[in-house]
Design an enzyme around this catalytic site. Structure first.
Site, PDB file in Angstrom:
ATOM      1  CB  SER A 140       0.016  32.756 -15.622  1.00 24.03           C
ATOM      2  OG  SER A 140       0.430  33.023 -16.937  1.00 24.03           O
ATOM      3  CG  ASP A 186       2.500  39.686 -15.040  1.00 28.47           C
ATOM      4  OD1 ASP A 186       2.373  38.511 -15.460  1.00 28.47           O
ATOM      5  OD2 ASP A 186       1.941  40.647 -15.577  1.00 28.47           O
ATOM      6  N   GLY A 237      -1.566  26.519 -20.561  1.00 28.78           N
ATOM      7  CA  GLY A 237      -1.068  26.979 -21.858  1.00 28.78           C
ATOM      8  C   GLY A 237       0.133  26.171 -22.316  1.00 28.78           C
ATOM      9  NE  ARG A 257       0.558  21.917 -36.237  1.00 35.46           N
ATOM     10  CZ  ARG A 257       0.834  22.936 -37.058  1.00 35.46           C
ATOM     11  NH1 ARG A 257       1.347  24.044 -36.587  1.00 35.46           N
ATOM     12  NH2 ARG A 257       0.566  22.845 -38.333  1.00 35.46           N
ATOM     13  NE  ARG A 312      -6.431  30.596 -19.973  1.00 36.57           N
ATOM     14  CZ  ARG A 312      -5.102  30.669 -19.888  1.00 36.57           C
ATOM     15  NH1 ARG A 312      -4.357  29.614 -20.166  1.00 36.57           N
ATOM     16  NH2 ARG A 312      -4.498  31.777 -19.505  1.00 36.57           N
ATOM     17  NE  ARG A 357       2.970  25.391 -14.937  1.00 35.72           N
ATOM     18  CZ  ARG A 357       3.457  26.616 -15.072  1.00 35.72           C
ATOM     19  NH1 ARG A 357       2.781  27.509 -15.763  1.00 35.72           N
ATOM     20  NH2 ARG A 357       4.591  26.959 -14.526  1.00 35.72           N
ATOM     21  NE  ARG A 389       7.016  33.499 -11.587  1.00 37.44           N
ATOM     22  CZ  ARG A 389       8.140  33.495 -12.302  1.00 37.44           C
ATOM     23  NH1 ARG A 389       8.230  32.798 -13.406  1.00 37.44           N
ATOM     24  NH2 ARG A 389       9.162  34.209 -11.921  1.00 37.44           N
TER      25      ARG A 389
END
Ligand code: HPA
Length: 234
Positions: free
Chosen positions: A93, A206, A23, A46, A90, A27, A219
């Protein structure tokens, strides 16, 4: 539509057949800088950073998708239909909806339910079931087994709301839905419509059903495992 598109400035041939999509564009930058050789940046429109390089000799691209179905809907549509990309994986998380799935575990999203309306554009006389490519699911499972990662394969919820006024997200758990994120259903719809391949792998960041918090170190290591699995799949 001609390339470049309104959202991607890359030239024809800049993308590999497989694009990994986290996303977060930063990353994507991290993956490119950490894992890819002979890497070049191919998009910054963008701030949606995209890169192509080589992983173990294989050409691979990685680009951010942004958050939510409209955002991944735009990018994956343009990649599949204008850049001739064959496969999008994809790497995201998700929040766990399953008591046995803890932070750092992986979910291989065989199917993606949604509370959104993305598939209404196809004007189907019923409800479309967005699913992943079976071969990618199978290979992802094999890689999880090889690497000794905790994982489950099943349904996820691609929600249009992160902050949900109706508090309805947990209702999906009664149907065995494993986790909640915000993108996969649109990605799977675009892949189906273009007759291409897609998969979403999510790390549990989470839990909505257990009281758990991850440290940033935890993480980071679980994301590393997911990235390595996705790069092997590409
Ligand atoms: N909701 C939606 N997306 C998410 C969540 C969540 O709780 N956790 C990680 N991605």
């Amino acid at each position: 539509m001609a390339i470049p598109t309104p959202h991607i400035e890359a030239k024809k041939g800049d993308f590999a057949d497989t694009v990994l999509m986290p996303g977060d564009p930063l990353r994507a930058k991290f993956i490119a800088e950490t894992y890819l050789e002979d890497c070049k940046q191919i998009n910054s429109v963008r701030g949606m950073l995209g890169y192509t390089g080589f992983y173990k000799g294989k050409k691979v691209s990685v680009m951010g998708s942004g958050m939510g179905q409209p955002s991944i809907g735009i990018y994956s549509y343009e990649l599949f239909n204008f850049y001739d990309v064959k496969t999008i994986i994809r790497i995201g998380s998700c929040g766990s909806l399953d008591k046995d799935l803890h932070v750092k575990d992986l979910i291989i999203a065989m199917g993606a339910c949604t509370n959104g309306n993305y598939a209404s554009q196809y004007r189907l006389p019923g409800t479309f079931a967005p699913i992943a490519d079976f071969d990618l699911v199978k290979r992802a499972v094999e890689l999880c087994e090889e690497k000794g990662v905790n994982y489950k394969v099943g349904n996820i919820l691609s929600s249009d709301t992160f902050y949900d006024d109706s508090n309805s997200t947990l209702d999906w758990a009664k149907m065995g839905v494993l986790g909640v994120e915000m993108e996969s259903a649109a990605l799977y719809c675009n892949a189906a419509r273009a007759h291409k391949k897609a998969l979403c792998i999510c790390t549990v960041s989470d839990s909505l059903v257990n009281d758990e918090i991850t440290t940033s170190e935890e993480r980071r290591t679980s994301f590393t495992k997911m990235m390595e699995i996705a790069l092997e799949l590409a």
